[in-house]
Write a protein that holds these residues in place. Structure first.
Motif, PDB file in Angstrom:
ATOM      1  N   ALA A  18       4.826   4.943  -3.172  1.00  0.00           N
ATOM      2  CA  ALA A  18       3.194   4.659  -2.669  1.00  0.00           C
ATOM      3  C   ALA A  18       2.771   3.228  -2.978  1.00  0.00           C
ATOM      4  CB  ALA A  18       2.546   5.688  -3.104  1.00  0.00           C
ATOM      5  N   ALA A  52       5.533  -1.523  -2.487  1.00  0.00           N
ATOM      6  CA  ALA A  52       4.068  -2.297  -2.827  1.00  0.00           C
ATOM      7  C   ALA A  52       4.327  -3.579  -2.234  1.00  0.00           C
ATOM      8  CB  ALA A  52       3.815  -2.063  -4.391  1.00  0.00           C
ATOM      9  N   LEU A  88       4.484  -3.520   1.481  1.00  0.00           N
ATOM     10  CA  LEU A  88       3.338  -3.023   1.989  1.00  0.00           C
ATOM     11  C   LEU A  88       2.166  -4.214   2.114  1.00  0.00           C
ATOM     12  CD1 LEU A  88       2.758  -0.316   3.243  1.00  0.00           C
ATOM     13  CD2 LEU A  88       1.271   0.227   1.201  1.00  0.00           C
ATOM     14  N   ALA A 146       5.408  -1.041   6.341  1.00  0.00           N
ATOM     15  CA  ALA A 146       5.202   0.393   5.731  1.00  0.00           C
ATOM     16  C   ALA A 146       6.298   1.244   6.211  1.00  0.00           C
ATOM     17  CB  ALA A 146       3.783   0.911   6.162  1.00  0.00           C
ATOM     18  N   TYR A 153      -4.549   8.288   0.367  1.00  0.00           N
ATOM     19  CA  TYR A 153      -5.364   6.928  -0.093  1.00  0.00           C
ATOM     20  C   TYR A 153      -4.400   6.481  -1.258  1.00  0.00           C
ATOM     21  CZ  TYR A 153      -9.044   7.978   3.173  1.00  0.00           C
ATOM     22  OH  TYR A 153      -9.546   8.128   4.319  1.00  0.00           O
ATOM     23  N   ASP A 176      -3.624   2.666  -2.545  1.00  0.00           N
ATOM     24  CA  ASP A 176      -4.760   1.526  -2.329  1.00  0.00           C
ATOM     25  C   ASP A 176      -6.125   2.347  -2.486  1.00  0.00           C
ATOM     26  OD1 ASP A 176      -4.786   1.158   1.300  1.00  0.00           O
ATOM     27  OD2 ASP A 176      -4.633   2.958  -0.021  1.00  0.00           O
ATOM     28  N   ARG A 190      -0.172   8.358   6.699  1.00  0.00           N
ATOM     29  CA  ARG A 190      -0.602   7.153   5.458  1.00  0.00           C
ATOM     30  C   ARG A 190       0.058   6.007   5.912  1.00  0.00           C
ATOM     31  NH1 ARG A 190       1.819   8.537  -0.277  1.00  0.00           N
ATOM     32  NH2 ARG A 190       3.845   8.178   0.363  1.00  0.00           N
ATOM     33  N   ALA A 191       1.294   5.873   6.670  1.00  0.00           N
ATOM     34  CA  ALA A 191       1.774   4.472   7.058  1.00  0.00           C
ATOM     35  C   ALA A 191       0.716   3.924   7.955  1.00  0.00           C
ATOM     36  CB  ALA A 191       3.044   4.660   7.609  1.00  0.00           C
ATOM     37  N   ARG A 220      -2.430   4.383   8.428  1.00  0.00           N
ATOM     38  CA  ARG A 220      -3.693   4.108   7.924  1.00  0.00           C
ATOM     39  C   ARG A 220      -3.668   2.460   7.096  1.00  0.00           C
ATOM     40  NH1 ARG A 220      -7.009   4.124   3.924  1.00  0.00           N
ATOM     41  NH2 ARG A 220      -5.185   3.852   2.492  1.00  0.00           N
ATOM     42  N   HIS A 221      -2.515   2.216   6.618  1.00  0.00           N
ATOM     43  CA  HIS A 221      -2.350   0.989   5.875  1.00  0.00           C
ATOM     44  C   HIS A 221      -2.369  -0.283   6.941  1.00  0.00           C
ATOM     45  CE1 HIS A 221      -1.507   2.323   2.066  1.00  0.00           C
ATOM     46  NE2 HIS A 221      -0.410   2.741   2.444  1.00  0.00           N
ATOM     47  N   GLU A 222      -2.662   0.114   8.341  1.00  0.00           N
ATOM     48  CA  GLU A 222      -2.750  -1.039   9.385  1.00  0.00           C
ATOM     49  C   GLU A 222      -1.651  -1.899   9.135  1.00  0.00           C
ATOM     50  OE1 GLU A 222      -6.418  -1.843  10.503  1.00  0.00           O
ATOM     51  OE2 GLU A 222      -6.496   0.097  10.908  1.00  0.00           O
ATOM     52  N   ALA A 223      -0.340  -1.557   8.956  1.00  0.00           N
ATOM     53  CA  ALA A 223       0.659  -2.481   8.730  1.00  0.00           C
ATOM     54  C   ALA A 223       1.051  -3.138  10.185  1.00  0.00           C
ATOM     55  CB  ALA A 223       1.921  -1.381   8.144  1.00  0.00           C
TER      56      ALA A 223
END
Lengths: 707, 499, 327
Positions: free
Chosen positions: A226, B76, B79, B84, B103, B106, B152-153, B155-158
């Motif tokens: 993560a 990290a 990311l 992601a 979350y 981040d 989760r992936a 959400r990171h807007e990768a």
């Protein structure tokens, strides 16, 4: 009503079974056993020991507890990060010696000496942290080695300087405050521990580093993936532990002024005991600061109180050992069986006496008599709709409906043949209404109240209401927003069908027959929401009655329609309009002749009605039978009923065959037609209402009047 | 270099202790494309993507992102550069709540919990993932964990999202939502790498397909250039699909005597009122999605789990009711369970092949003597290594060093030496290379031919259709349907398993 | 630990062994009187008790547990036996009683850990307190218990020499051989190893896991008791205050230093011997150099640290392969 009915009724009214299930879902219930231990031990000691609860005794007890609480919290943090810190005892002794040396021997002022001492302890923690965190050594062995090394250092120092450091003692108010001070009669060092506990608790549950510590303890690899810097986090946990231990050592030095070799011997075991007793699991993953503080309190209480009995030698360790074993054994069993308990009791049926069941037989003569009028309704979006719960029309007569996949679909007027995804919200859009500006308001199950503007911009209006005081589960979230209507001043009243289940389990809620739902008001002026009417049985359809101060709402599982005054002289009053529908009412909409349409999503059955009076039977069913075979409401037949504001049922429309419109969750009259939606139907129906006003658009009732 | 390529891997090689798992692979990911990465187990798909996501580092070769050479030292770092990854083996923290996991990495310096949970709920629901953000991850099933990972992936807007077997545990309904999500991501110009075993999914979703075999690039082209057969051929390197899962006419074994009968079996929320029977001399196939209670049912029969104490139903084995407290008693009665999770409960990793197989003998208490015969152990190991053609130098090799297929054979061997009368195979070919699958199937068939009662649990339809003499379908904790292989089709079975 | 335990890897056992040899050579060259037969025997003699306790601890650790009560069991049970004998019970009867009570302690521990499922580290810690408290309250009146005159022959036996080797060394080595044979050639030994390696698999394959855990703690308790008897035979008394010392840490040190994995299943008697050897050489060398006791502890701690640091460089662990809850 016979006597067993009465018993069942009173039982379900006064014993809140559902609370048990809710409590068991909470994380803090994990701490139940230590808390029980804590209370039991206080009661036991106050009965057994004279003067136990006297002020002086408590103050002295708390003074000693302060130090252990600090050390245990440090230990707990390391444990939560998946490690173990055996060096606390030695670091504690080091802090004790250094404090005495600085304050007594070097005669430094305490406010200067203390930070230095604590910082040196932090350095010991840094060594542990670098070794365990960065070099990835095994925590148990590494801290065992530092335990031995630091202890040897302390012994060496004590051997050479031990007598010198206790020769004098400083004349400082601050120092005296540390040792004997009280704040409002509360010993300073325990107060400091409590303050530290609160700060650390907030830190661990809400702050970034606290999260990282718990994540690393829960699963190293996941934390790494993560993007958490695992090594630094582990290192920091040891530093925090050593700092807390340093504080404890300083307090100990101030209190006792004693440079004996016994300081902190075996403290690592006591702190470990306290941490585990409080419910922190070795190896990480489960733990909290309150648990650590509780564990420290219990351990200190026992060790100190037992000393005050005059017992033969050996009785103290025996008693402590036995009590600890008992406590941990109970805790272990409790943890193991908590989930088993939970799966048995979450569904918690209550007593409900259904209204008399009116006949719907074609020749019964009731206004509900079944007919086959809806058979003629023509289909719209055949096999294209999936989860159309409600329908709405914009100014150009385009038809909008929701879908199971979180989309709002738009069918083009006039033939409604072509369809497009108007917007994707998520959840499952249920009740839909246009406002005067042409924006579409949607109740979205799982999400709350949303608005989609003409430009297809999605605006979240409400996703949170006020939390009920004393509710076990945080009920501020929106789980199941169902239907809505506008008040004249722009407020939106919407129903949340149940707060205990998601939309997928909506039928399960029927088994509870309890007021799990509520009506919420969203106010555009404050952009905030507030629960106005809690505890209703699956409140579903909402429709303004037209007097600007009251609305109609359907309570589905209670098979009734109510009127609620939100303004005016009767504000807050609820009155039943139709008490005894033969089916389960859903959405309510206006009709062109000034009356109301209500959809029935399914029909009541004598078997389920009987079961409603037997909560025990339903509980056993929920526990023992696979859930597909439970008794559920019949949702294979539905219809539309027209009624007036006084509750007189005027007519009803049915699809008796049940092959086209088996379930009707909503309808809307628009320009002479009645449009029919059913969440499990594969089509939307369009039924020509004989003699209806061909220009009727129910939006006008709300918006055009004001213009 | 094309203008719109986002990631380019040039001649990338990865070695684990001198053994190459990726050999000079070239790979290009375009902007806004869905790129399926296919290959057998051990072909290097996961390794390739893990290098892109910064989980492992490459031994040699270049990785270009937007034309610039990059090298990610940690997830990290990847990311931060917009890459992601959704991991196959779940990478959630089990002790934390869904919202916290969402979350994690981040989070803000200070997090208001209620606001966080509500935001998490809004976000999950906006993807149509029905997961309670308050729930602790450890209490979730495989499918919901997978959804949280995906969320989760997303959400990171990768710019790049790598999905490693994202659909393995999802129901068709959830898959539908997932593929909808992929389309929406694509519209946002997100590039997606999609590793899958399900070739049909890849063909339906992907714009381009790349196939790896033994760490080497075999083919990469637009999806329209491939079909199912050509993909399999490229993956395996020879025409094999015909041999393996052919629906050629085969003899269906007649049922022998009833050996096991389960009535109303219940355990918590996982197994509910389950009833069925198993007969000697034939293979009873059990099909069900993950979480349908099939593994739990098998484990109750084998004494690994305990059914509910009250109203838990009955299990009859060879005509008498049984309720095993521990697996040992079941093993002694002749019920043996071959696990689906080899790594966790399949073998002893510090021990040799011989020791692992012999532990089966010791556990079954066949030889009552307390003294262990070392020579006897060796002989037994040699016999089974030959019998199941386990590819290892000798019995002294450690199981952990073998390939998936050979490990599985050792697990099977250590179960067969226990002289079972009913043997339950749970996902017998999961994580097994194609060559070994055929061999394991042959072993299973021979066992049934020898008159043993065999149960095969699988969530892979062709396997069930190919092996079973009777097909049971499990859903929501119970057997809901029975088919004979003659009438069964993939569609029928799937329908029963889902509706 | 996975594939890293492959044959090409240097193990912690080898590192510690190398370190021992290095120290041995260094001491032989630099210290006068180190490399003398008498001294070498004394070296082994000094650590034989620790070694036996280490074997008991190894049984517990290999089976994925730990026995922090082993020193308490040793001390209190032996003190009880001595005290019984002092009050007129025949020595052998007293020893038999001690044996039985030690076995009972082991059974209680095993039941707590296997059936009640209390974590071993905690159950043994609490039991240590219970054993000490119970013994002091009921069984043993005084702090220091001497070997009574009726059993003075044991003193002779304890300090005698067989074939040039002190008897307690003989005890230690034969005990080591016994434990090694137990792990290699008996079913329970194999079961213990397997349970430590993978408890889930052990259960499924049909190993009686819970009874074996009980057996494991009975074995470790009895080993502790045996060590206590040998200790009493050697020095003629038993000091119950030893319970509060850090001796149990030394025992763990000996076991883990040699490379027995704390997570179970890995290691054996050889590792304990290697660990004991290193500590023995170290203590002996420092005694000859006349290093103060306090500094000896310091050096012991540093050596331990060096051993695990070296191990961490030889066998690096990373986030992808580390085991959860492996402390």
């Amino acid at each position: 009503m016979n006597s067993s009915d009465t018993i069942a009724k009173w039982r379900s009214r006064f014993i809140p079974d559902h609370v048990v299930g809710e409590i068991l879902t909470k994380e803090w219930i994990d701490t139940a056993i230590p808390v029980v231990m804590f209370i039991a031990s206080i009661i036991a000691f106050s009965l057994l020991l004279p003067h136990f609860l006297s002020l002086g005794g408590i103050v002295e007890l708390l003074r000693q507890m302060g130090e252990l609480t600090f050390v245990t919290m440090g230990m707990a943090i390391v444990i939560m990060a998946g490690g173990i810190d055996l060096s606390v005892g030695s670091v504690f002794a080091l802090a004790n010696f250094l404090t005495l040396a600085c304050v007594n021997y070097l005669a430094w002022p305490p406010y200067l000496a203390l930070p230095i001492v604590i910082a040196i302890c932090g350095l010991c923690g840094l060594v542990n942290g670098v070794l365990v965190g960065y070099l990835r050594l095994r925590a148990f062995l590494t801290t065992l080695a530092t335990l031995i090394i630091v202890r040897a250092l302390v012994d060496y120092l004590l051997f050479h300087y031990g007598s010198k450091v206790v020769e004098s003692s400083p004349d400082s108010e601050f120092w005296d405050f540390l040792s004997f001070g009280t704040v409002f009669g509360f010993p300073f060092n325990y107060l400091a521990a409590i303050v530290a506990a609160v700060v650390l608790h907030v830190f661990l549950t809400r702050m970034r580093l606290g999260w990282h510590i718990r994540a690393v303890g829960g699963s190293r690899r996941s934390a790494h993936n993560a993007g958490i810097n695992v090594r630094r986090t582990v290192c920091l946990s040891y530093i925090v532990s050593a700092l807390l231990t340093g504080i404890a050592g300083v307090l100990y030095a101030a209190r006792l002024n004693n440079a004996g070799t016994e300081a902190g011997v075996g403290l690592e075991v006591v702190a470990l005991t306290a941490a585990v007793l409080g419910g922190n699991s070795l190896g990480g993953g489960r733990g909290s600061i309150p648990k650590a503080a509780l564990g420290a309190f219990i351990v200190a209480l026992f060790t100190n109180s037992l000393l005050r009995f005059t017992l033969p030698s050996g009785a103290n360790p025996l008693a402590i050992g036995l009590i600890l074993l008992l406590a941990v054994a109970t805790d272990v069993r409790w943890l193991k069986n908590r989930h088993k308990l939970l799966s048995r009791v979450y569904v918690s049926p209550a007593y409900f006496e259904p209204p008399p069941l009116l006949s719907t037989a074609p020749d019964s003569g009731t206004p509900y008599a079944v007919n086959n009028k809806l058979q003629d309704a023509e289909p719209i979006g055949l096999d294209q709709v999936d989860g159309a719960e409600d329908i709405a029309f914009d100014a150009d007569d385009n038809l909008y409906t929701g879908s199971r996949h979180g989309d709002i679909l738009r069918f083009e007027a006039p033939d409604y043949a072509s369809v497009e995804v108007f917007a994707h919200i998520g959840g499952q859009p249920l009740g839909l209404h246009f406002d005067g500006d042409g924006s579409l308001f949607a109740c979205v199950s799982g999400m709350g109240l949303y608005k989609i503007t003409r430009d297809r911009e999605i605006i979240r209006l409400s996703d949170e209401t006020n939390r009920t005081l004393l509710s076990i589960v945080d009920d501020s979230r929106m789980r199941f927003a169902d239907d809505m209507d506008f008040a004249p001043d722009g407020r939106v009243f919407f129903s949340e069908a149940t707060i205990r289940y998601d939309i997928f389990d909506w039928a399960t809620d029927s088994l509870e027959a309890r007021g799990n739902g509520r009506i919420i008001c969203w106010d555009p002026r404050t952009n905030a929401s507030r629960t106005v009417l809690p505890k209703r049985m699956f409140p579903n359809g909402i429709c303004m009655i037209g007097d600007n101060e009251s609305l109609l709402f359907a309570e589905t599982w209670a098979a009734r329609i109510n009127r609620y005054w939100f303004d005016g002289p009767h504000k807050g009053k609820v009155e039943c309009v139709i008490p005894d529908m033969p089916g389960y009412p859903d959405n309510i909409r206006r009709s062109s002749d000034g009356n109301f349409w209500v959809a029935m999503l399914g029909m009541r059955t004598p078997a389920l009605d009987l079961a409603m009076k037997m909560p025990g039977f339903r509980r056993r069913m929920a526990q023992r039978v696979a859930f597909e075979e439970w008794i559920y409401p019949n949702i294979n037949t539905g219809g539309v009923v027209k009624f007036d504001a006084n509750g007189n049922v005027l007519e009803s429309l049915w699809d008796a065959s049940g092959d086209k419109y088996p379930m009707i969750t909503s309808m809307r009259e628009h320009k002479g037609y009645l449009y029919l939606a059913g969440v499990y139907n594969n089509r939307i129906g369009r039924y020509r209402i004989p003699g209806a006003d061909p220009s009727f658009n129910d939006r006008h009732l709300y918006w055009d009047k004001r213009k | 270099m094309t203008v719109d390529s986002l990631i380019q891997m040039l001649q990338v090689t990865k070695e684990y202790r001198g053994v190459p798992v990726l050999k000079r692979v070239d790979f290009t990911l375009m902007k806004g494309e869905v790129h399926a990465l296919l290959g057998e187990n051990g072909a290097g798909k996961s390794t390739l993507t893990k290098i892109m996501a910064g989980v492992t580092e490459r031994t040699s070769g270049k990785m270009l992102m937007g034309g610039r050479e990059v090298s990610f030292s940690s997830p990290a770092a990847a990311l931060a550069n917009g890459v992601a990854m959704v991991f196959q083996e779940t990478s959630l923290v089990p002790s934390m709540s869904v919202a916290q996991n969402l979350y994690l990495g981040d989070e803000k310096l200070f997090n208001r919990l209620r606001g966080l949970y509500i935001a998490a709920q809004q976000f999950l629901q906006s993807l149509n993932f029905n997961v309670d953000p308050w729930a602790t991850v450890s209490s979730l099933g495989a499918a919901k964990r997978q959804m949280v990972e995906i969320a989760r992936a997303v959400r990171h807007e990768a710019k790049v999202i790598i999905f490693d077997e994202p659909t393995a545990s999802l129901t068709p309904e959830e898959k539908h939502h997932f593929f909808g999500l992929i389309q929406r991501l694509k519209r946002r110009n997100v590039s997606i790498i999609f590793i899958s075993h399900a070739l049909e999914e890849a063909l339906a979703v992907a714009d381009r397909i790349t196939i790896l075999r033994d760490g080497e690039l075999v083919a990469t082209d637009r999806t329209s250039k491939f079909n199912r057969e050509s993909i399999i051929q490229a993956m395996v390197g020879r025409q094999l699909s015909g041999e393996l899962y052919s629906r050629k006419e085969r003899k269906i074994r007649k049922a022998g005597a009833k050996i096991l009968s389960v009535q109303n079996l219940s355990m918590g929320a996982m197994v509910r009122n389950n009833s069925f029977s198993v007969y000697r001399g034939q293979i009873t196939g059990v099909f069900g999605l993950i979480g349908s209670g099939r593994t739990e049912t098998a484990k109750i029969i084998a004494g690994i789990y305990k059914r509910n104490y009250f109203y838990g139903g009955e299990v009859w084995f060879e005509g008498s009711p049984v309720r095993y407290r521990v697996p040992r008693l079941a093993v002694r009665d002749g019920i043996v369970y071959v696990t689906e999770d080899r790594k966790v409960e399949g073998f002893f990793e510090t021990q040799t092949i011989a020791e692992n197989i012999f532990m089966g003998v010791l556990g079954a208490n066949i030889d009552k003597s307390v003294i262990v015969g070392v020579s006897q152990m060796k002989a037994l190991a040699d016999q089974w290594i030959r019998g199941l053609s386990i590819r290892a130098t000798d019995g002294n090799a450690r199981v952990i060093e073998l390939s998936g297929g050979n490990q599985q054979k050792v697990v099977i061997a250590s179960s067969l030496v226990q002289r079972p009368r009913l043997i339950i195979f749970d996902e017998p070919t999961r994580g097994v290379d194609v060559g070994a699958i055929a061999e394991i199937h042959q072993v299973i068939n021979e066992l049934a031919d020898d008159g043993l009662a065999v149960m095969v649990i699988s969530s892979y339809l062709p396997e069930i259709l190919n092996l079973s003499d009777r097909i049971l379908v499990s859903r929501l904790g119970r057997i809901v349907e029975e088919f004979s292989p003659k009438q069964a089709t993939e569609a029928k079975i799937m329908y029963a398993a889902v509706h | 630990m996975g594939p890293r335990t492959g044959s090409t890897q240097v193990t912690q056992e080898q590192i510690v062994l190398a370190l021992s040899v290095l120290l041995f050579v260094a001491f032989s060259v630099t210290l006068k009187g180190f490399f003398a037969p008498g001294n070498l025997l004394a070296l082994v003699q000094n650590v034989s008790i620790l070694g036996i306790l280490g074997l008991g601890m190894a049984i517990a650790i290999i089976g994925r547990g730990i026995d922090l009560a082993i020193v308490t069991t040793m001390t209190m049970m032996t003190a009880w036996v001595l005290s019984l004998a002092g009050h007129g019970t025949p020595p052998l009867t007293a020893a038999a009683a001690g044996f039985c009570l030690s076995a009972v302690i082991g059974i209680v521990l095993g039941v707590l850990i296997a059936y009640v499922e209390i974590p071993a580290i905690f159950a043994t810690l609490a039991m240590a307190s219970v054993i000490y408290g119970f013994s002091r309250m009921v069984l043993v009146g005084e702090d220091l218990v001497y070997v009574p005159p009726s059993a003075s022959w044991t003193r002779v036996a304890g300090n005698a020499v067989t074939l040039g080797v002190p008897n307690n060394v003989v005890f230690f080595l034969s005990f080591a051989a016994l434990v090694a044979a137990f792990f290699r050639f008996t079913k329970p030994g194999r079961f213990l190893l397997s349970m430590g390696d993978n408890p889930f698999r052990a259960r499924i394959v049909g190993i009686p896991v819970r009874p074996m855990i009980v057996l494991q703690y009975v074995a470790s308790s009895l080993t502790g008791f045996a060590a206590g008897l040998i200790m009493a035979m050697l020095i003629g008394s038993m000091n119950t205050r030893q319970v509060n010392s850090t001796m149990v840490y030394d025992v763990i040190l000996v076991v883990v230093l040699g490379g027995v994995g704390l997570s179970g299943g890995r290691g054996g008697v050889r590792n304990v011997l290697v660990g004991t050897l290193l500590i023995g050489i170290l203590l002996n060398g420092m005694t000859i150099m006349d290093v103060p006791y306090i500094l000896q502890n310091l050096i012991k701690g540093l050596i331990l640290l060096v051993a695990i640091i070296v191990d961490s460089f030889v066998n690096p662990r990373d986030e992808q392969t580390s085991q959860q809850g492996d402390i």
